[in-house]
Design a protein around this motif. Structure first.
Motif, PDB file in Angstrom:
ATOM      1  N   ASN A 119       0.819  -1.214   0.000  1.00 38.74           N
ATOM      2  CA  ASN A 119       0.000   0.000   0.000  1.00 38.74           C
ATOM      3  C   ASN A 119       0.851   1.262   0.000  1.00 38.74           C
ATOM      4  O   ASN A 119       0.460   2.280  -0.584  1.00 38.74           O
ATOM      5  CB  ASN A 119      -0.939   0.009   1.204  1.00 38.74           C
ATOM      6  CG  ASN A 119      -2.154  -0.882   0.996  1.00 38.74           C
ATOM      7  OD1 ASN A 119      -2.612  -1.062  -0.131  1.00 38.74           O
ATOM      8  ND2 ASN A 119      -2.662  -1.460   2.074  1.00 38.74           N
ATOM      9  N   ALA A 120       2.005   1.199   0.645  1.00 46.17           N
ATOM     10  CA  ALA A 120       2.889   2.368   0.681  1.00 46.17           C
ATOM     11  C   ALA A 120       3.348   2.747  -0.726  1.00 46.17           C
ATOM     12  O   ALA A 120       3.378   3.935  -1.084  1.00 46.17           O
ATOM     13  CB  ALA A 120       4.090   2.096   1.581  1.00 46.17           C
ATOM     14  N   MET A 121       3.681   1.749  -1.529  1.00 49.01           N
ATOM     15  CA  MET A 121       4.070   2.024  -2.916  1.00 49.01           C
ATOM     16  C   MET A 121       2.875   2.520  -3.724  1.00 49.01           C
ATOM     17  O   MET A 121       2.979   3.480  -4.494  1.00 49.01           O
ATOM     18  CB  MET A 121       4.657   0.769  -3.556  1.00 49.01           C
ATOM     19  CG  MET A 121       6.029   0.371  -3.049  1.00 49.01           C
ATOM     20  SD  MET A 121       7.344   1.578  -3.414  1.00 49.01           S
ATOM     21  CE  MET A 121       7.348   1.572  -5.222  1.00 49.01           C
ATOM     22  N   ALA A 122       1.735   1.866  -3.546  1.00 46.99           N
ATOM     23  CA  ALA A 122       0.543   2.234  -4.317  1.00 46.99           C
ATOM     24  C   ALA A 122       0.080   3.653  -4.000  1.00 46.99           C
ATOM     25  O   ALA A 122      -0.371   4.385  -4.894  1.00 46.99           O
ATOM     26  CB  ALA A 122      -0.580   1.239  -4.042  1.00 46.99           C
ATOM     27  N   GLY A 134       4.888 -10.235  -7.197  1.00 48.89           N
ATOM     28  CA  GLY A 134       3.433 -10.172  -7.236  1.00 48.89           C
ATOM     29  C   GLY A 134       2.865  -9.014  -6.447  1.00 48.89           C
ATOM     30  O   GLY A 134       1.878  -8.387  -6.861  1.00 48.89           O
ATOM     31  N   ASP A 135       3.470  -8.709  -5.308  1.00 50.19           N
ATOM     32  CA  ASP A 135       3.013  -7.580  -4.508  1.00 50.19           C
ATOM     33  C   ASP A 135       3.144  -6.273  -5.282  1.00 50.19           C
ATOM     34  O   ASP A 135       2.278  -5.394  -5.215  1.00 50.19           O
ATOM     35  CB  ASP A 135       3.826  -7.487  -3.218  1.00 50.19           C
ATOM     36  CG  ASP A 135       3.318  -8.421  -2.140  1.00 50.19           C
ATOM     37  OD1 ASP A 135       2.353  -9.161  -2.395  1.00 50.19           O
ATOM     38  OD2 ASP A 135       3.895  -8.427  -1.039  1.00 50.19           O
ATOM     39  N   PHE A 136       4.249  -6.143  -6.003  1.00 51.68           N
ATOM     40  CA  PHE A 136       4.472  -4.897  -6.730  1.00 51.68           C
ATOM     41  C   PHE A 136       3.514  -4.744  -7.911  1.00 51.68           C
ATOM     42  O   PHE A 136       3.099  -3.626  -8.235  1.00 51.68           O
ATOM     43  CB  PHE A 136       5.929  -4.809  -7.183  1.00 51.68           C
ATOM     44  CG  PHE A 136       6.891  -4.592  -6.052  1.00 51.68           C
ATOM     45  CD1 PHE A 136       6.703  -3.570  -5.138  1.00 51.68           C
ATOM     46  CD2 PHE A 136       8.001  -5.414  -5.878  1.00 51.68           C
ATOM     47  CE1 PHE A 136       7.582  -3.363  -4.078  1.00 51.68           C
ATOM     48  CE2 PHE A 136       8.882  -5.225  -4.827  1.00 51.68           C
ATOM     49  CZ  PHE A 136       8.676  -4.185  -3.930  1.00 51.68           C
ATOM     50  N   TYR A 137       3.167  -5.839  -8.545  1.00 53.61           N
ATOM     51  CA  TYR A 137       2.175  -5.754  -9.618  1.00 53.61           C
ATOM     52  C   TYR A 137       0.798  -5.427  -9.038  1.00 53.61           C
ATOM     53  O   TYR A 137       0.001  -4.719  -9.663  1.00 53.61           O
ATOM     54  CB  TYR A 137       2.163  -7.045 -10.425  1.00 53.61           C
ATOM     55  CG  TYR A 137       3.283  -7.067 -11.446  1.00 53.61           C
ATOM     56  CD1 TYR A 137       3.093  -6.543 -12.716  1.00 53.61           C
ATOM     57  CD2 TYR A 137       4.540  -7.567 -11.119  1.00 53.61           C
ATOM     58  CE1 TYR A 137       4.127  -6.519 -13.643  1.00 53.61           C
ATOM     59  CE2 TYR A 137       5.578  -7.541 -12.027  1.00 53.61           C
ATOM     60  CZ  TYR A 137       5.368  -7.019 -13.296  1.00 53.61           C
ATOM     61  OH  TYR A 137       6.393  -6.994 -14.200  1.00 53.61           O
ATOM     62  N   ASN A 138       0.547  -5.941  -7.860  1.00 49.47           N
ATOM     63  CA  ASN A 138      -0.682  -5.573  -7.140  1.00 49.47           C
ATOM     64  C   ASN A 138      -0.675  -4.076  -6.839  1.00 49.47           C
ATOM     65  O   ASN A 138      -1.675  -3.374  -7.039  1.00 49.47           O
ATOM     66  CB  ASN A 138      -0.743  -6.389  -5.842  1.00 49.47           C
ATOM     67  CG  ASN A 138      -2.068  -6.274  -5.122  1.00 49.47           C
ATOM     68  OD1 ASN A 138      -2.838  -5.344  -5.321  1.00 49.47           O
ATOM     69  ND2 ASN A 138      -2.329  -7.227  -4.245  1.00 49.47           N
ATOM     70  N   ALA A 139       0.475  -3.581  -6.368  1.00 48.92           N
ATOM     71  CA  ALA A 139       0.598  -2.153  -6.061  1.00 48.92           C
ATOM     72  C   ALA A 139       0.400  -1.299  -7.309  1.00 48.92           C
ATOM     73  O   ALA A 139      -0.241  -0.241  -7.262  1.00 48.92           O
ATOM     74  CB  ALA A 139       1.966  -1.872  -5.433  1.00 48.92           C
ATOM     75  N   ALA A 172      -1.435  -2.024  -9.888  1.00 47.31           N
ATOM     76  CA  ALA A 172      -2.858  -2.031 -10.217  1.00 47.31           C
ATOM     77  C   ALA A 172      -3.630  -1.084  -9.295  1.00 47.31           C
ATOM     78  O   ALA A 172      -4.515  -0.335  -9.741  1.00 47.31           O
ATOM     79  CB  ALA A 172      -3.414  -3.446 -10.114  1.00 47.31           C
ATOM     80  N   ARG A 173      -3.296  -1.100  -8.002  1.00 48.74           N
ATOM     81  CA  ARG A 173      -3.979  -0.223  -7.055  1.00 48.74           C
ATOM     82  C   ARG A 173      -3.677   1.238  -7.353  1.00 48.74           C
ATOM     83  O   ARG A 173      -4.549   2.108  -7.253  1.00 48.74           O
ATOM     84  CB  ARG A 173      -3.562  -0.563  -5.627  1.00 48.74           C
ATOM     85  CG  ARG A 173      -4.035  -1.925  -5.159  1.00 48.74           C
ATOM     86  CD  ARG A 173      -3.727  -2.153  -3.684  1.00 48.74           C
ATOM     87  NE  ARG A 173      -4.048  -3.513  -3.277  1.00 48.74           N
ATOM     88  CZ  ARG A 173      -3.951  -3.957  -2.027  1.00 48.74           C
ATOM     89  NH1 ARG A 173      -3.548  -3.138  -1.064  1.00 48.74           N
ATOM     90  NH2 ARG A 173      -4.257  -5.209  -1.727  1.00 48.74           N
ATOM     91  N   ALA A 174      -2.422   1.516  -7.717  1.00 46.52           N
ATOM     92  CA  ALA A 174      -2.039   2.891  -8.043  1.00 46.52           C
ATOM     93  C   ALA A 174      -2.795   3.380  -9.282  1.00 46.52           C
ATOM     94  O   ALA A 174      -3.263   4.529  -9.333  1.00 46.52           O
ATOM     95  CB  ALA A 174      -0.533   2.968  -8.278  1.00 46.52           C
ATOM     96  N   LYS A 175      -2.934   2.504 -10.257  1.00 53.01           N
ATOM     97  CA  LYS A 175      -3.667   2.866 -11.473  1.00 53.01           C
ATOM     98  C   LYS A 175      -5.131   3.157 -11.156  1.00 53.01           C
ATOM     99  O   LYS A 175      -5.709   4.126 -11.648  1.00 53.01           O
ATOM    100  CB  LYS A 175      -3.551   1.744 -12.505  1.00 53.01           C
ATOM    101  CG  LYS A 175      -4.209   2.057 -13.831  1.00 53.01           C
ATOM    102  CD  LYS A 175      -4.012   0.918 -14.823  1.00 53.01           C
ATOM    103  CE  LYS A 175      -4.688   1.228 -16.159  1.00 53.01           C
ATOM    104  NZ  LYS A 175      -4.496   0.125 -17.142  1.00 53.01           N
ATOM    105  N   GLY A 199      -1.507   9.160 -10.463  1.00 55.81           N
ATOM    106  CA  GLY A 199      -0.297   9.336 -11.262  1.00 55.81           C
ATOM    107  C   GLY A 199       0.931   8.664 -10.705  1.00 55.81           C
ATOM    108  O   GLY A 199       2.060   9.032 -11.065  1.00 55.81           O
ATOM    109  N   VAL A 200       0.755   7.664  -9.824  1.00 59.91           N
ATOM    110  CA  VAL A 200       1.906   6.936  -9.268  1.00 59.91           C
ATOM    111  C   VAL A 200       2.318   5.846 -10.261  1.00 59.91           C
ATOM    112  O   VAL A 200       1.561   4.918 -10.538  1.00 59.91           O
ATOM    113  CB  VAL A 200       1.556   6.299  -7.904  1.00 59.91           C
ATOM    114  CG1 VAL A 200       2.724   5.467  -7.386  1.00 59.91           C
ATOM    115  CG2 VAL A 200       1.203   7.389  -6.899  1.00 59.91           C
TER     116      VAL A 200
END
Length: 377
Positions: free
Chosen positions: A238-241, A253-258, A260-263, A268-269
């Motif tokens: 969540n911190a990255m997102a 996998g966590d980063f791809y999840n992040a 998607a959440r950011a999108k 604009g993250v």
């Protein structure tokens, strides 16, 4: 890993959490009382590592109620299962952790004749697992991932326009870490994943437990420790997102999840995941049945359901994780199939290392070093 966060409040003989988890996970589907009482399977899986609708479908088709709980590190899983009395039927450890559970006599040897979808697992998985004797006999591959880092493109480029963003030097070079401290650095709180990366950065064997090598790792972290905001095995997602972190060490996998959440958030993250050029750890998360399981027949049914090609692809597409299931490949999204972060080319896979099990003495030695790193800022 997409986590379903539930309150844990144990009672006897059936914990309250089981009622809460089941009702949330299966969408409070009205099940006939006859099988709701009699047919159950209890699962202990990673945080954010399941598509709930797949389990709903399983329950609808089989009448087996899924009671679901989560953890966020192999250490937590081991503490729960080795202590006994966990009541779980299926647990989902990383491949090297399967070795520990085998040694402790905690796992059922898989009867592959009970799995109609047993041939769906890609051959390369068992080839890699040959490094861990017995793991292929006691477990079935669920998902796989790499351990690397991700960064916020805008924040990092502004602060370090000339940095090598394919290298672990983005973290381990003290000048880089200092520059990025203002936008937030997170690191997995998992020594079995992070210390091998540090060893590879130093040009050393990622599985080394030599005192002199571990001392070099501790010294490496000592120089950057003041700039690390947090060590945690799930909060970095969540911190990255949200843009609260601009650099993190974690699972692909966590980063791809992040991402998607950011999108979805539309702020604009822009997050980029990197398999470091110095090397990475490849991990397979395995479906296993505890030897103490009370619902083994139901456990086999659920495992077979999860490794069905369409079902497995549905989970992989939802998680943005890499699947080891070759029958799932035709059902993956085109974007996933073509993403080299999820399905890297052979030359990248060749520099990804397997983490090997350690003796208890080695584990204690590494944990002592890790506590020195994480507890002293």
């Amino acid at each position: 890993m997409k986590r379903l966060n539930f309150l844990h409040k144990a009672q006897s003989p059936f914990p309250l959490k089981e009622v809460v988890i089941t009702s949330l996970l299966v969408g409070a589907i009205a099940l006939p009382i006859a099988y709701a009482k009699d047919k159950v399977v209890r699962v202990y899986n990673w945080s954010d590592y399941m598509k709930p609708e797949v389990l709903e479908d399983f329950t609808q088709k089989t009448g087996i109620k899924v009671i679901y709980d989560t953890f966020d590190s192999n250490e937590m899983l081991l503490a729960k299962t080795l202590a006994g009395g966990s009541q779980y039927d299926i647990v989902v450890p990383s491949s090297f952790t399967v070795s520990y559970l085998i040694q402790a006599g905690k796992l059922e040897k898989i009867d592959f004749n009970k799995l109609e979808n047993r041939d769906n697992i890609a051959p390369f998985v068992n080839e890699r697992l040959e490094a861990l004797p017995g793991v292929s006999d006691y477990s079935v591959a669920y998902m796989w991932n790499s351990t690397g880092f991700a960064y916020n493109v805008k924040e990092v480029t502004e602060r370090l326009p000339n940095a090598d963003t394919d290298s672990l030097s983005l973290l381990f070079d003290p000048q880089n870490a200092k520059a990025l401290a203002s936008c937030g650095i997170y690191v997995l709180d998992t020594p079995t994943e992070v210390m091998p990366l540090a060893l590879m950065y130093l040009g050393l064997d990622p599985n080394s437990t030599k005192d002199e090598d571990l001392a070099k790792v501790e010294e490496l972290f000592k120089d950057i420790r003041p700039y690390i905001k947090k060590f945690h095995s799930s909060e970095y997602l969540n911190a990255m997102a949200n843009g609260d972190a601009c650099l993190a060490i974690g699972w692909s996998g966590d980063f791809y999840n992040a991402k998607a959440r950011a999108k979805d958030a539309g702020k604009g993250v822009d997050i980029r995941y990197v398999i470091p050029k110095e090397g990475s750890i490849v991990g397979f998360d395995q479906l296993t049945i505890l030897s103490s399981a009370e619902n083994k027949a139901e456990a086999y049914q659920l495992i077979d359901f999860l490794i069905d090609g369409k079902n497995n692809a549905e989970i992989a597409n939802f998680l943005d994780y890499s699947t080891p299931n070759q029958a799932a490949y035709p059902y993956l999204t085109e974007a996933s199939r073509n993403d080299e972060g999820l399905y890297p080319p052979k030359e990248v896979i060749d520099r990804m290392q397997m983490f090997k099990p350690q003796t208890q003495k080695e584990q204690k030695k590494i944990m002592k070093r890790w506590l020195n790193i994480t507890m002293h800022k």
